[in-house]
Design a protein around this motif. Structure first.
Motif, mmCIF file in Angstrom:
data_model
loop_
_atom_site.group_PDB
_atom_site.id
_atom_site.type_symbol
_atom_site.label_atom_id
_atom_site.label_comp_id
_atom_site.label_asym_id
_atom_site.label_seq_id
_atom_site.Cartn_x
_atom_site.Cartn_y
_atom_site.Cartn_z
ATOM 1 N N VAL A 79 0.833 -1.199 0.000
ATOM 2 C CA VAL A 79 0.000 0.000 0.000
ATOM 3 C C VAL A 79 0.874 1.257 0.000
ATOM 4 C CG1 VAL A 79 -1.986 -1.142 1.057
ATOM 5 C CG2 VAL A 79 -0.292 -0.033 2.525
ATOM 6 N N HIS A 80 2.043 1.198 0.633
ATOM 7 C CA HIS A 80 2.951 2.345 0.620
ATOM 8 C C HIS A 80 3.431 2.608 -0.806
ATOM 9 C CE1 HIS A 80 5.937 5.206 2.056
ATOM 10 N NE2 HIS A 80 6.844 4.586 1.320
ATOM 11 N N TRP A 81 3.740 1.555 -1.541
ATOM 12 C CA TRP A 81 4.217 1.724 -2.912
ATOM 13 C C TRP A 81 3.121 2.313 -3.809
ATOM 14 C CZ3 TRP A 81 3.275 -0.274 -7.875
ATOM 15 C CH2 TRP A 81 4.283 -0.040 -8.820
ATOM 16 N N PHE A 82 1.889 1.888 -3.569
ATOM 17 C CA PHE A 82 0.765 2.419 -4.347
ATOM 18 C C PHE A 82 0.336 3.811 -3.865
ATOM 19 C CE2 PHE A 82 -0.179 -2.089 -5.541
ATOM 20 C CZ PHE A 82 -0.205 -1.909 -6.914
ATOM 21 N N GLY A 83 0.802 4.211 -2.690
ATOM 22 C CA GLY A 83 0.421 5.517 -2.162
ATOM 23 C C GLY A 83 -0.983 5.566 -1.607
ATOM 24 N N VAL A 84 -1.458 4.429 -1.064
ATOM 25 C CA VAL A 84 -2.785 4.361 -0.460
ATOM 26 C C VAL A 84 -2.644 3.744 0.927
ATOM 27 C CG1 VAL A 84 -3.909 4.119 -2.709
ATOM 28 C CG2 VAL A 84 -3.304 2.063 -1.415
ATOM 29 N N SER A 85 -3.767 3.543 1.612
ATOM 30 C CA SER A 85 -3.780 2.814 2.873
ATOM 31 C C SER A 85 -4.722 1.626 2.730
ATOM 32 C CB SER A 85 -4.238 3.709 4.032
ATOM 33 O OG SER A 85 -5.642 3.900 3.986
ATOM 34 N N VAL A 86 -4.640 0.699 3.659
ATOM 35 C CA VAL A 86 -5.548 -0.442 3.631
ATOM 36 C C VAL A 86 -6.991 0.033 3.728
ATOM 37 C CG1 VAL A 86 -6.257 -2.550 4.823
ATOM 38 C CG2 VAL A 86 -3.833 -2.026 4.579
ATOM 39 N N ALA A 87 -7.216 1.088 4.503
ATOM 40 C CA ALA A 87 -8.575 1.615 4.628
ATOM 41 C C ALA A 87 -9.131 2.031 3.274
ATOM 42 C CB ALA A 87 -8.592 2.800 5.589
ATOM 43 N N ASP A 88 -8.279 2.528 2.382
ATOM 44 C CA ASP A 88 -8.739 2.907 1.052
ATOM 45 C C ASP A 88 -9.198 1.698 0.247
ATOM 46 O OD1 ASP A 88 -8.197 5.665 1.326
ATOM 47 O OD2 ASP A 88 -6.087 5.334 0.868
ATOM 48 N N ILE A 118 -7.691 -6.639 11.780
ATOM 49 C CA ILE A 118 -7.559 -5.193 11.942
ATOM 50 C C ILE A 118 -8.894 -4.564 11.601
ATOM 51 C CG2 ILE A 118 -6.295 -3.132 11.272
ATOM 52 C CD1 ILE A 118 -4.041 -4.989 10.293
ATOM 53 N N GLN A 119 -9.529 -3.959 12.583
ATOM 54 C CA GLN A 119 -10.839 -3.356 12.400
ATOM 55 C C GLN A 119 -10.683 -1.862 12.140
ATOM 56 O OE1 GLN A 119 -12.949 -4.331 15.983
ATOM 57 N NE2 GLN A 119 -12.998 -6.521 15.533
ATOM 58 N N GLY A 125 -8.793 6.299 4.165
ATOM 59 C CA GLY A 125 -7.469 6.722 4.593
ATOM 60 C C GLY A 125 -7.124 8.155 4.261
ATOM 61 N N HIS A 126 -8.133 8.962 3.890
ATOM 62 C CA HIS A 126 -7.877 10.337 3.473
ATOM 63 C C HIS A 126 -7.980 11.312 4.651
ATOM 64 C CE1 HIS A 126 -7.880 8.948 -0.641
ATOM 65 N NE2 HIS A 126 -9.044 8.358 -0.433
ATOM 66 N N HIS A 127 -7.222 11.033 5.683
ATOM 67 C CA HIS A 127 -7.251 11.857 6.888
ATOM 68 C C HIS A 127 -5.839 11.951 7.451
ATOM 69 C CE1 HIS A 127 -11.651 11.588 6.865
ATOM 70 N NE2 HIS A 127 -11.490 10.309 6.579
ATOM 71 N N ALA A 128 -5.685 12.770 8.482
ATOM 72 C CA ALA A 128 -4.372 12.916 9.112
ATOM 73 C C ALA A 128 -4.021 11.722 9.983
ATOM 74 C CB ALA A 128 -4.333 14.196 9.946
ATOM 75 N N MET A 129 -5.050 10.971 10.410
ATOM 76 C CA MET A 129 -4.837 9.820 11.291
ATOM 77 C C MET A 129 -5.617 8.614 10.765
ATOM 78 S SD MET A 129 -5.313 11.566 15.057
ATOM 79 C CE MET A 129 -7.034 11.969 14.694
ATOM 80 N N LEU A 130 -5.174 7.424 11.172
ATOM 81 C CA LEU A 130 -5.932 6.213 10.882
ATOM 82 C C LEU A 130 -6.089 5.425 12.182
ATOM 83 C CD1 LEU A 130 -7.322 4.310 8.916
ATOM 84 C CD2 LEU A 130 -5.111 3.195 8.538
ATOM 85 N N PRO A 131 -7.295 5.443 12.777
ATOM 86 C CA PRO A 131 -7.538 4.684 13.999
ATOM 87 C C PRO A 131 -8.046 3.274 13.671
ATOM 88 C CG PRO A 131 -9.395 6.125 13.580
ATOM 89 C CD PRO A 131 -8.427 6.327 12.437
ATOM 90 N N PRO A 206 -1.734 8.188 7.916
ATOM 91 C CA PRO A 206 -2.200 6.820 7.689
ATOM 92 C C PRO A 206 -1.196 6.017 6.859
ATOM 93 C CG PRO A 206 -3.969 8.374 7.325
ATOM 94 C CD PRO A 206 -2.714 9.182 7.473
ATOM 95 N N ASN A 207 -0.849 4.856 7.346
ATOM 96 C CA ASN A 207 0.086 4.002 6.615
ATOM 97 C C ASN A 207 -0.425 2.587 6.462
ATOM 98 O OD1 ASN A 207 2.906 5.315 6.030
ATOM 99 N ND2 ASN A 207 2.240 6.131 7.991
#
Length: 208
Positions: A79-88, A118-119, A125-131, A206-207
């Motif tokens: 996901v880092h290589w694609f520039g996204v997060s799992v949430a996306d 992971i819930q 993932g378009h935020h400053a944080m990922l809870p 978010p990572n």
């Protein structure tokens, strides 16, 4: 490896909502399919992804076809290589001014080989944080350490969680304990007790 929509069975019901413990699984989606769709949308080959992530094309192909599970560390490299997060990958974008994730519609990523779920507590993932809430089955834990930009905070809700950061000694966190650390150094978790371990975590940016 799968994505499911499910409730946190220990969460209290919100007013007017179905009790979380009574919620049924509403969908099952193959994470590999989402990764394949993302790769094709970017117009890149398995060889391109392999070169950028250090993960073999044959393994990536098996993951995309749902024939192999993947570890957290490898998933984060992808996901880092694609520039996204799992949430996306598991959530639909939400532009509402107040974004609600109900207990009975929470999306969850299951990494069966590591016995980890992971819930997702945010809609995307378009935020400053990922809870998230991490759920480690008895005997579960990360096979490899991971690292990513930013900082990370965790708070143990249930069970005993062993945290290892860089080359330091493992730290066992009990219910109510918290830890805050830079996440650009290798770190990993494992369930250090009997029964399920659950801990709340926030990464910024978010990572996962």
């Amino acid at each position: 490896m799968e994505l499911v929509t499910s409730a946190d069975p220990t969460a209290p019901p919100a007013p007017g909502d179905v009790a979380a413990g009574d919620a049924r699984e509403s969908s099952t989606t193959d994470l590999g399919t989402r990764l394949r769709q993302l790769r094709r949308a970017r117009g890149v080959s398995l060889a391109d992804v392999a070169e950028g992530t250090g993960i073999s094309p044959s393994f990536l192909s098996m993951v995309e076809k749902g024939k192999s599970d993947i570890t957290i560390s490898r998933l984060m490299r992808l996901v880092h290589w694609f520039g996204v997060s799992v949430a996306d990958l598991v959530q639909e974008p939400n532009s509402s001014p107040v974004q609600i994730v109900r207990a009975d519609s929470r999306r969850s990523v299951r990494l069966a080989d590591e016995r980890i779920s992971i819930q997702m507590l945010a809609p995307d993932g378009h935020h400053a944080m990922l809870p998230v809430i991490n759920v480690y089955d008895e005997g579960g834990g990360m096979v490899d350490s991971t690292r990513h930009d930013g900082e990370e905070f965790v708070h143990v809700l249930e069970g005993r969680v062993e945290l290892t950061v860089a080359s330091g000694e493992p730290i066992v966190l009990e219910p109510g304990d918290s830890a805050y650390y830079r996440s650009d150094v290798p770190h990993s978790f494992r369930n250090a007790g009997a029964g399920v371990a659950r801990f709340f975590g926030v990464t910024t940016p978010p990572n996962l």
